[in-house]
Design a protein around this motif. Structure first.
Motif, mmCIF file in Angstrom:
data_model
loop_
_atom_site.group_PDB
_atom_site.id
_atom_site.type_symbol
_atom_site.label_atom_id
_atom_site.label_comp_id
_atom_site.label_asym_id
_atom_site.label_seq_id
_atom_site.Cartn_x
_atom_site.Cartn_y
_atom_site.Cartn_z
ATOM 1 N N HIS A 64 0.797 -1.306 -0.080
ATOM 2 C CA HIS A 64 -0.078 -0.095 -0.095
ATOM 3 C C HIS A 64 0.860 1.344 0.106
ATOM 4 O O HIS A 64 0.800 2.400 -0.700
ATOM 5 C CB HIS A 64 -0.799 -0.174 1.433
ATOM 6 C CG HIS A 64 -1.611 1.284 1.492
ATOM 7 N ND1 HIS A 64 -2.702 1.519 0.508
ATOM 8 C CD2 HIS A 64 -1.683 2.326 2.052
ATOM 9 C CE1 HIS A 64 -3.185 2.634 0.986
ATOM 10 N NE2 HIS A 64 -2.654 3.169 1.790
ATOM 11 N N ARG A 65 1.932 1.219 0.887
ATOM 12 C CA ARG A 65 2.648 2.594 0.893
ATOM 13 C C ARG A 65 3.727 2.683 -0.499
ATOM 14 O O ARG A 65 3.662 3.863 -0.940
ATOM 15 C CB ARG A 65 4.060 2.030 1.960
ATOM 16 C CG ARG A 65 3.113 2.728 3.179
ATOM 17 C CD ARG A 65 4.386 2.722 4.411
ATOM 18 N NE ARG A 65 4.264 1.465 5.032
ATOM 19 C CZ ARG A 65 5.430 0.789 5.152
ATOM 20 N NH1 ARG A 65 6.584 1.339 4.477
ATOM 21 N NH2 ARG A 65 5.625 -0.265 5.672
ATOM 22 N N VAL A 68 1.032 4.179 -2.887
ATOM 23 C CA VAL A 68 0.723 5.760 -2.382
ATOM 24 C C VAL A 68 1.900 6.680 -2.768
ATOM 25 O O VAL A 68 1.629 7.614 -3.411
ATOM 26 C CB VAL A 68 0.345 5.783 -0.862
ATOM 27 C CG1 VAL A 68 0.278 7.243 -0.483
ATOM 28 C CG2 VAL A 68 -0.956 5.134 -0.578
ATOM 29 N N ASP A 69 3.268 6.002 -2.558
ATOM 30 C CA ASP A 69 4.398 6.837 -3.111
ATOM 31 C C ASP A 69 4.389 6.895 -4.628
ATOM 32 O O ASP A 69 4.690 7.944 -5.002
ATOM 33 C CB ASP A 69 5.864 6.094 -2.518
ATOM 34 C CG ASP A 69 5.819 6.137 -1.034
ATOM 35 O OD1 ASP A 69 5.138 7.084 -0.360
ATOM 36 O OD2 ASP A 69 6.628 5.297 -0.417
ATOM 37 N N ARG A 72 1.968 9.751 -5.512
ATOM 38 C CA ARG A 72 2.524 11.077 -5.171
ATOM 39 C C ARG A 72 3.744 11.268 -6.177
ATOM 40 O O ARG A 72 3.761 12.681 -6.325
ATOM 41 C CB ARG A 72 3.107 11.085 -3.794
ATOM 42 C CG ARG A 72 1.918 11.001 -2.621
ATOM 43 C CD ARG A 72 2.691 11.044 -1.376
ATOM 44 N NE ARG A 72 1.463 10.993 -0.267
ATOM 45 C CZ ARG A 72 1.374 10.455 0.846
ATOM 46 N NH1 ARG A 72 2.686 9.700 1.178
ATOM 47 N NH2 ARG A 72 0.499 10.370 1.503
#
Length: 82
Positions: A64-65, A68-69, A72
């Motif tokens: 998930h991280r 998201v990164d 971004r």
């Protein structure tokens, strides 16, 4: 591979996955379930189940991280409604 290690040697699998506190908790859980597992045999599976769930949750959090990164850094995918 990490799931197999977590199922067969739960504290080692958690340590290899980068979860030292969960490994200590699992070691205590192994001791308690080994004693109580003599009467209630299903308790012998509890430490392995705990390790498998903890490894899965940690891997999903990492995935998930990463997503998201990437969003971004590069923005939303083309055609994604805003």
């Amino acid at each position: 591979m990490i799931y197999l290690l977590a199922a067969l040697l739960p504290p080692i699998g958690l340590l290899m996955n980068g979860q030292p506190f969960a490994a200590i908790l699992n070691l205590v859980l192994c001791a308690v379930c080994a004693i109580l597992g003599l009467v209630f045999h299903v308790l012998l599976l509890v430490p392995s189940a705990h390790a498998l769930i903890a490894v899965h949750v940690k891997r999903e959090d990492r995935r998930h991280r990463e997503v998201v990164d990437a969003i971004r850094r590069h923005g939303l995918p083309p055609g994604y409604p805003r």
